[in-house]
Scaffold this motif. Structure first.
Motif, PDB file in Angstrom:
ATOM      1  N   ILE A  35      33.867 -30.421 -12.112  1.00  0.00           N
ATOM      2  CA  ILE A  35      32.680 -29.462 -11.483  1.00  0.00           C
ATOM      3  C   ILE A  35      33.211 -28.034 -11.231  1.00  0.00           C
ATOM      4  CG2 ILE A  35      30.927 -28.928  -9.620  1.00  0.00           C
ATOM      5  CD1 ILE A  35      31.067 -32.281  -9.209  1.00  0.00           C
ATOM      6  N   THR A  36      34.596 -27.814 -10.643  1.00  0.00           N
ATOM      7  CA  THR A  36      35.048 -26.363 -10.504  1.00  0.00           C
ATOM      8  C   THR A  36      35.355 -25.867 -11.865  1.00  0.00           C
ATOM      9  OG1 THR A  36      35.946 -27.297  -8.346  1.00  0.00           O
ATOM     10  CG2 THR A  36      36.887 -25.095  -9.440  1.00  0.00           C
ATOM     11  N   TYR A  37      35.851 -26.540 -12.647  1.00  0.00           N
ATOM     12  CA  TYR A  37      36.140 -25.908 -14.089  1.00  0.00           C
ATOM     13  C   TYR A  37      34.859 -25.430 -14.647  1.00  0.00           C
ATOM     14  CZ  TYR A  37      36.703 -26.031 -19.191  1.00  0.00           C
ATOM     15  OH  TYR A  37      36.666 -25.790 -20.275  1.00  0.00           O
ATOM     16  N   LEU A  38      33.775 -26.342 -14.712  1.00  0.00           N
ATOM     17  CA  LEU A  38      32.699 -25.897 -15.493  1.00  0.00           C
ATOM     18  C   LEU A  38      31.986 -24.567 -14.757  1.00  0.00           C
ATOM     19  CD1 LEU A  38      31.019 -26.835 -17.962  1.00  0.00           C
ATOM     20  CD2 LEU A  38      29.443 -27.843 -16.360  1.00  0.00           C
ATOM     21  N   THR A  39      32.044 -24.678 -13.520  1.00  0.00           N
ATOM     22  CA  THR A  39      31.516 -23.556 -12.776  1.00  0.00           C
ATOM     23  C   THR A  39      32.269 -22.068 -13.148  1.00  0.00           C
ATOM     24  OG1 THR A  39      30.737 -25.027 -10.968  1.00  0.00           O
ATOM     25  CG2 THR A  39      30.785 -22.928 -10.267  1.00  0.00           C
ATOM     26  N   LEU A  40      33.502 -22.246 -12.930  1.00  0.00           N
ATOM     27  CA  LEU A  40      34.394 -21.152 -13.321  1.00  0.00           C
ATOM     28  C   LEU A  40      34.009 -20.600 -14.673  1.00  0.00           C
ATOM     29  CD1 LEU A  40      37.778 -22.152 -11.631  1.00  0.00           C
ATOM     30  CD2 LEU A  40      36.197 -20.263 -10.718  1.00  0.00           C
ATOM     31  N   LEU A  41      34.143 -21.554 -15.684  1.00  0.00           N
ATOM     32  CA  LEU A  41      33.825 -21.033 -17.076  1.00  0.00           C
ATOM     33  C   LEU A  41      32.477 -20.462 -17.242  1.00  0.00           C
ATOM     34  CD1 LEU A  41      35.258 -21.851 -19.724  1.00  0.00           C
ATOM     35  CD2 LEU A  41      33.423 -23.371 -20.047  1.00  0.00           C
ATOM     36  N   PHE A  42      31.426 -21.080 -16.618  1.00  0.00           N
ATOM     37  CA  PHE A  42      30.108 -20.103 -16.895  1.00  0.00           C
ATOM     38  C   PHE A  42      30.057 -19.073 -15.993  1.00  0.00           C
ATOM     39  CE2 PHE A  42      29.051 -24.055 -19.445  1.00  0.00           C
ATOM     40  CZ  PHE A  42      28.239 -23.370 -20.028  1.00  0.00           C
ATOM     41  N   VAL A  43      30.666 -19.076 -14.848  1.00  0.00           N
ATOM     42  CA  VAL A  43      30.688 -17.715 -14.090  1.00  0.00           C
ATOM     43  C   VAL A  43      31.284 -16.573 -15.013  1.00  0.00           C
ATOM     44  CG1 VAL A  43      31.895 -16.532 -12.259  1.00  0.00           C
ATOM     45  CG2 VAL A  43      30.581 -18.678 -11.762  1.00  0.00           C
ATOM     46  N   ALA A  44      32.041 -17.038 -15.794  1.00  0.00           N
ATOM     47  CA  ALA A  44      32.871 -16.245 -16.433  1.00  0.00           C
ATOM     48  C   ALA A  44      32.235 -15.732 -17.843  1.00  0.00           C
ATOM     49  CB  ALA A  44      34.154 -16.580 -17.028  1.00  0.00           C
ATOM     50  N   VAL A  45      31.124 -16.760 -18.196  1.00  0.00           N
ATOM     51  CA  VAL A  45      30.544 -16.640 -19.366  1.00  0.00           C
ATOM     52  C   VAL A  45      29.369 -15.335 -18.820  1.00  0.00           C
ATOM     53  CG1 VAL A  45      28.320 -17.536 -20.511  1.00  0.00           C
ATOM     54  CG2 VAL A  45      30.212 -18.694 -20.308  1.00  0.00           C
ATOM     55  N   GLY A  46      28.688 -15.488 -17.743  1.00  0.00           N
ATOM     56  CA  GLY A  46      28.078 -14.526 -17.090  1.00  0.00           C
ATOM     57  C   GLY A  46      28.463 -13.166 -16.717  1.00  0.00           C
ATOM     58  N   ILE A  47      29.727 -13.153 -16.405  1.00  0.00           N
ATOM     59  CA  ILE A  47      30.382 -11.798 -15.806  1.00  0.00           C
ATOM     60  C   ILE A  47      30.899 -10.934 -17.319  1.00  0.00           C
ATOM     61  CG2 ILE A  47      32.532 -11.015 -14.814  1.00  0.00           C
ATOM     62  CD1 ILE A  47      31.759 -12.976 -12.603  1.00  0.00           C
ATOM     63  N   ASP A  48      31.322 -11.928 -18.180  1.00  0.00           N
ATOM     64  CA  ASP A  48      31.839 -10.915 -19.243  1.00  0.00           C
ATOM     65  C   ASP A  48      31.146  -9.982 -19.923  1.00  0.00           C
ATOM     66  OD1 ASP A  48      34.808 -11.821 -20.708  1.00  0.00           O
ATOM     67  OD2 ASP A  48      33.100 -11.264 -22.501  1.00  0.00           O
ATOM     68  N   PRO A  49      29.900 -10.419 -20.148  1.00  0.00           N
ATOM     69  CA  PRO A  49      29.016  -9.276 -20.968  1.00  0.00           C
ATOM     70  C   PRO A  49      28.821  -7.805 -19.998  1.00  0.00           C
ATOM     71  CG  PRO A  49      27.954 -11.658 -21.068  1.00  0.00           C
ATOM     72  CD  PRO A  49      29.085 -11.544 -19.922  1.00  0.00           C
ATOM     73  N   LEU A  50      29.041  -7.946 -18.746  1.00  0.00           N
ATOM     74  CA  LEU A  50      28.921  -7.187 -18.090  1.00  0.00           C
ATOM     75  C   LEU A  50      30.186  -5.992 -17.874  1.00  0.00           C
ATOM     76  CD1 LEU A  50      27.334  -8.666 -15.062  1.00  0.00           C
ATOM     77  CD2 LEU A  50      26.217  -7.844 -16.976  1.00  0.00           C
ATOM     78  N   LEU A  51      31.151  -6.695 -18.640  1.00  0.00           N
ATOM     79  CA  LEU A  51      32.447  -5.569 -18.175  1.00  0.00           C
ATOM     80  C   LEU A  51      32.754  -5.074 -19.840  1.00  0.00           C
ATOM     81  CD1 LEU A  51      34.624  -8.075 -16.455  1.00  0.00           C
ATOM     82  CD2 LEU A  51      33.179  -6.074 -15.663  1.00  0.00           C
ATOM     83  N   PRO A  52      33.459  -3.837 -19.880  1.00  0.00           N
ATOM     84  CA  PRO A  52      33.676  -3.123 -21.061  1.00  0.00           C
ATOM     85  C   PRO A  52      34.742  -3.566 -21.847  1.00  0.00           C
ATOM     86  CG  PRO A  52      34.480  -2.096 -19.347  1.00  0.00           C
ATOM     87  CD  PRO A  52      33.978  -3.058 -18.661  1.00  0.00           C
ATOM     88  N   PHE A  53      35.502  -4.669 -21.307  1.00  0.00           N
ATOM     89  CA  PHE A  53      36.603  -5.070 -21.830  1.00  0.00           C
ATOM     90  C   PHE A  53      36.728  -6.534 -22.213  1.00  0.00           C
ATOM     91  CE2 PHE A  53      37.440  -4.493 -17.547  1.00  0.00           C
ATOM     92  CZ  PHE A  53      37.735  -5.548 -16.972  1.00  0.00           C
TER      93      PHE A  53
END
Length: 307
Positions: free
Chosen positions: A289-307
């Protein structure tokens, strides 16, 4: 003469609240939360930034209603085995807080409301995918697979993969390879997430004559399958990097959290083949559960960053 004052507590509001809580329990809120955790980040990825927040809210509401309907149907259909299994003896249909008729009507009403809501506030593709998810979970998994094959959770897990397609379709009104990869990540993740739970409650499933893998196979076989699916999950998650052009944040989180998830899976297998009395399968369950949560948080944050 003074009229007598009724000092008894007002039980009507309390009864209404109790009935409302019972209806909410039919929707399995904890399962619903996990499904919604995958929806919103996918919408950020589909948009390549911050999507329309009203659209996000509308999609989450529709998704919650859809998941709630499927879960309520599941509770209605499985009420016989829920009475046998200790883990589920507190569910509303077992305790009698909701009648069979009330649960069935509730399931249909919430399901129809979810499809209508998505069709009117999001788009027809999202509504169609939501309907497909409900039908797959209720008909294919609950009515057909669950009591017939130890592969029930593998193929039945397809319904739990649908929120990423719904979230993507809500933003783009179409589908592409990126949401398909996310779909496959959840598909591959579901067995190593659920099989450890079935190990914990093996006696429950055996008593209810549900052929979970942990019932028909030994702990070492289940542990090995958990490892194989964990590796496949992490490998699939890394495919998103080239396909969707993911940046450093997603890549690092997917690799680091994936290695941790794999390590927990190997630890479960090691304890199983060593015949350790306390295998502790719930460590993998919670880790997944923690793994999937971290993965999808990263999915959501990544497009907001320039790198």
């Amino acid at each position: 003469m003074t009229a007598a004052v009724d000092t008894r507590p007002d039980t009507a509001p309390r009864g209404i609240r109790r009935k409302a809580r019972a209806y909410v329990a039919l929707t399995k809120p904890r399962v619903m939360e996990l499904l919604l955790v995958t929806t919103a980040p996918t919408m950020f990825l589909a948009q390549g930034g911050v999507p329309n927040l009203w659209l996000v809210a509308a999609t989450l509401i529709g998704g919650a209603l859809s998941a709630g309907s499927a879960s309520a149907f599941n509770c209605y259909i499985d009420r016989d085995i829920d009475r046998i299994m200790k883990r589920t003896q507190g569910r509303p249909l077992v305790t009698g807080e909701v009648t069979d008729r009330e649960a069935l009507i509730f399931s249909y009403v919430v399901g129809v409301a979810s499809i209508a809501w998505l069709a009117l506030t999001v788009n027809l593709l999202s509504a169609a995918l939501s309907l497909g998810a409900i039908l797959f979970y209720v008909v294919v998994y609950t009515l057909w697979l669950k009591r017939r094959t130890p592969q029930n959770i593998v193929w039945g897990g397809i319904a739990g993969c649908m929120p990423v397609l719904i979230g993507w379709a809500a933003v783009t009104n179409d589908l592409s390879w990126a949401p398909v990869i996310l779909f496959m990540v959840i598909f591959l993740w579901t067995p190593p997430h659920y099989w450890p739970l079935s190990m914990k409650y093996r006696d429950d499933y055996a008593a209810a004559d549900v052929p979970m893998l942990s019932v028909v196979r030994g702990r070492s076989i289940v542990g090995l399958q958990v490892i194989l699916y964990a590796w496949a999950t992490v490998a699939c998650s890394l495919l998103l990097v080239p396909v969707a052009g993911m940046g450093v944040v997603y890549t690092v989180v997917a690799a680091a959290s994936g290695l941790w998830f794999i390590w927990e899976a190997h630890r479960l297998y090691s304890r199983a083949i060593q015949h350790v009395a306390e295998v502790r399968p719930m460590r993998v369950f919670h880790s997944s559960i923690t793994y999937l949560t971290l993965l999808f948080v990263a999915v959501g944050i990544d497009p907001l960053l320039p790198f």
